[in-house]
Design an enzyme around this catalytic site. Structure first.
Site, PDB file in Angstrom:
ATOM      1  N   THR A  69       0.830  -1.213   0.000  1.00 46.07           N
ATOM      2  CA  THR A  69       0.000   0.000   0.000  1.00 46.07           C
ATOM      3  C   THR A  69       0.856   1.251   0.000  1.00 46.07           C
ATOM      4  O   THR A  69       0.382   2.327  -0.373  1.00 46.07           O
ATOM      5  CB  THR A  69      -0.910   0.031   1.239  1.00 46.07           C
ATOM      6  OG1 THR A  69      -0.107  -0.241   2.408  1.00 46.07           O
ATOM      7  CG2 THR A  69      -2.014  -1.016   1.153  1.00 46.07           C
TER       8      THR A  69
ATOM      9  N   SER B 153      16.881  -4.592   8.193  1.00 46.37           N
ATOM     10  CA  SER B 153      18.202  -4.321   8.767  1.00 46.37           C
ATOM     11  C   SER B 153      18.852  -3.126   8.099  1.00 46.37           C
ATOM     12  O   SER B 153      19.556  -2.348   8.757  1.00 46.37           O
ATOM     13  CB  SER B 153      19.092  -5.563   8.635  1.00 46.37           C
ATOM     14  OG  SER B 153      19.187  -5.968   7.281  1.00 46.37           O
ATOM     15  N   SER B 154      18.622  -2.942   6.799  1.00 49.71           N
ATOM     16  CA  SER B 154      19.256  -1.817   6.102  1.00 49.71           C
ATOM     17  C   SER B 154      18.741  -0.482   6.634  1.00 49.71           C
ATOM     18  O   SER B 154      19.523   0.456   6.823  1.00 49.71           O
ATOM     19  CB  SER B 154      19.009  -1.911   4.593  1.00 49.71           C
ATOM     20  OG  SER B 154      17.627  -1.887   4.295  1.00 49.71           O
TER      21      SER B 154
ATOM     22  N   ASP C  60      10.117   1.805   6.292  1.00 49.24           N
ATOM     23  CA  ASP C  60      11.095   1.112   7.129  1.00 49.24           C
ATOM     24  C   ASP C  60      11.877   2.091   7.994  1.00 49.24           C
ATOM     25  O   ASP C  60      12.055   1.889   9.198  1.00 49.24           O
ATOM     26  CB  ASP C  60      12.052   0.306   6.257  1.00 49.24           C
ATOM     27  CG  ASP C  60      11.343  -0.806   5.500  1.00 49.24           C
ATOM     28  OD1 ASP C  60      10.172  -1.090   5.809  1.00 49.24           O
ATOM     29  OD2 ASP C  60      11.962  -1.368   4.582  1.00 49.24           O
TER      30      ASP C  60
ATOM     31  N   TYR D  13       7.769  -7.221  -8.323  1.00 53.16           N
ATOM     32  CA  TYR D  13       7.493  -5.988  -7.575  1.00 53.16           C
ATOM     33  C   TYR D  13       7.307  -4.822  -8.554  1.00 53.16           C
ATOM     34  O   TYR D  13       6.334  -4.056  -8.465  1.00 53.16           O
ATOM     35  CB  TYR D  13       8.638  -5.709  -6.609  1.00 53.16           C
ATOM     36  CG  TYR D  13       8.545  -4.396  -5.871  1.00 53.16           C
ATOM     37  CD1 TYR D  13       7.835  -4.294  -4.682  1.00 53.16           C
ATOM     38  CD2 TYR D  13       9.184  -3.258  -6.356  1.00 53.16           C
ATOM     39  CE1 TYR D  13       7.748  -3.087  -3.988  1.00 53.16           C
ATOM     40  CE2 TYR D  13       9.105  -2.055  -5.682  1.00 53.16           C
ATOM     41  CZ  TYR D  13       8.396  -1.979  -4.498  1.00 53.16           C
ATOM     42  OH  TYR D  13       8.322  -0.780  -3.824  1.00 53.16           O
TER      43      TYR D  13
END
Length: 388
Positions: A34, A124-125, A169, A219
């Site tokens: 989304t 993690s990035s 993120d 993607y």
């Protein structure tokens, strides 16, 4: 303790006192695919983290040490550029953003290491980017707000790591709040916190152990299909700038023109945004079983309408569904592998893990890893006194 190891490694290498920073990974409870459609997501920071020890130096040299793989990287702040050392690019990209803003950047030493599983979808990035951004902001006294630091991390990933990620993120790592999930509007970047009853229900991740090669190409295809849907709808509804603005009624009215595949992709996104909104109301009502039903519906949509699941993820969800104490499960992340996220009653977690491990290996031949997570605060400084 991880912080003690990172601090000791810094002092052994560089012999001056550092700032210690903790940067958490993240989960996303609901709201998948989304973000790039201007919609809603519901992430939280978790107790898997990257620890940084960072100290400024008098010169212009940048010395980086990746504790987990015992590798070093050295450069000059006047010569920051992406290079062949993949892990270093995330850090160099963050440092470069300070320069882009015209902020004074001097040499610094950095040791970092963590316990966020690589490739499991816990970002993690983003933790690496946000931890260094916070540390440099603190040490340089640049007083940037957390949203700006999140943007620094996102731009570092775009420009230095070559990943065209959204901002979820980095946002989750910086804006996490213990005992809460955060609903982020990916268009306006408005956000609100919702309580999560971490005593009654635990979030357990099950790592499928696979990452299928079509993940990145599919993607990009999904993004194009969503854009195609918006182009069709805009002919009739100029106010539809993204699928965030579309309604189910509009999609149904133009289903033939959209075509079967684009219609299913668009319908999933519109329904997923509605699920995030309902899920937040369930949290306010402290109704985690109702929240879990939205998770199951999300997985079904990702599997059947958006078609980004895979057999291993579907097996994990179906294995979890009948187990005692499980109220919700779904794939988490971009798809075609990675983890499922499971909502499990606190008193049933041990039984859940004991049942899932042999059942998944029997069906797939893959050893299952599970991670029990706690929702924690976002990026912050640790006192060296507390870990020395």
């Amino acid at each position: 303790m991880l912080a003690e190891l990172i601090l000791a490694a810094f002092q052994d290498r560089f012999q001056h006192p550092p700032l210690l920073v903790r940067a958490p990974g993240r989960i996303n409870l609901i709201g998948e695919h989304t973000d790039y459609n201007g919609g809603f997501v519901l992430p939280a920071a978790i107790n898997r983290e990257i620890i940084f020890a960072v100290g400024l130096t008098a010169g212009t040299t940048v010395r980086l040490f990746a504790y987990d793989n015992q590798e070093t990287y050295t450069t000059d702040v006047r010569e920051l550029a992406p290079g062949p050392t993949h892990w270093a690019n995330y850090l160099l990209g963050v440092a470069a953003q300070f320069q882009r803003r015209g902020l004074p950047l001097q040499g610094f030493d950095c040791v970092f290491g963590g316990n966020i599983p690589m490739g499991a979808g816990m970002s993690s990035s983003a933790a690496v980017e946000c931890g260094l951004a916070f540390a440099l902001d603190t040490l340089l006294a640049t007083r940037l707000d957390r949203l700006e630091l999140a943007r620094f991390g996102q731009k570092a990933e775009h420009e230095y790591a070559g990943v065209q990620c959204g901002i979820m993120d980095q946002f989750a790592s910086l804006f996490g709040r213990a005992g809460h999930v955060v609903r982020l509007d990916c268009r306006s970047l408005d956000y609100a916190y919702f309580p999560f009853d971490a005593e009654a229900y635990y979030v357990v991740l099950c790592n499928s152990g696979v990452k299928h090669s079509l993940a990145s190409s599919e993607y990009n295809t999904r993004r194009r299909e969503c854009e195609q849907g918006v182009t069709v709808l805009q002919q009739y509804y100029p106010e539809v700038h993204s699928l965030r603005d579309a309604t189910l009624e509009q999609l149904e009215k133009h289903q033939v023109e959209l075509g079967e595949v684009v219609y299913r992709r668009c319908r999933y996104v519109v329904e997923e945004n509605l699920r995030v909104e309902r899920a937040c109301q369930h949290l306010l009502a402290h109704d985690l079983p109702a929240f879990g039903k939205e998770m199951y519906a999300s997985h079904a949509g990702l599997r059947d309408q958006y078609e980004v699941s895979c057999p291993e993820l579907d097996i994990l969800v179906e294995l979890a569904r009948p187990l005692p104490g499980v109220v919700g499960a779904r794939m988490m992340g971009g798809g075609f592998g990675g983890c499922t996220i499971n909502l499990v009653a606190a008193n049933a977690v041990e039984e859940f893990v004991a049942a899932m491990l042999p059942a998944y290996e029997k069906q797939t031949g893959i050893a299952l890893e599970t991670y029990q997570t706690t929702i924690v605060d976002g990026v912050g400084a640790l006192s060296p006194v507390a870990v020395s």
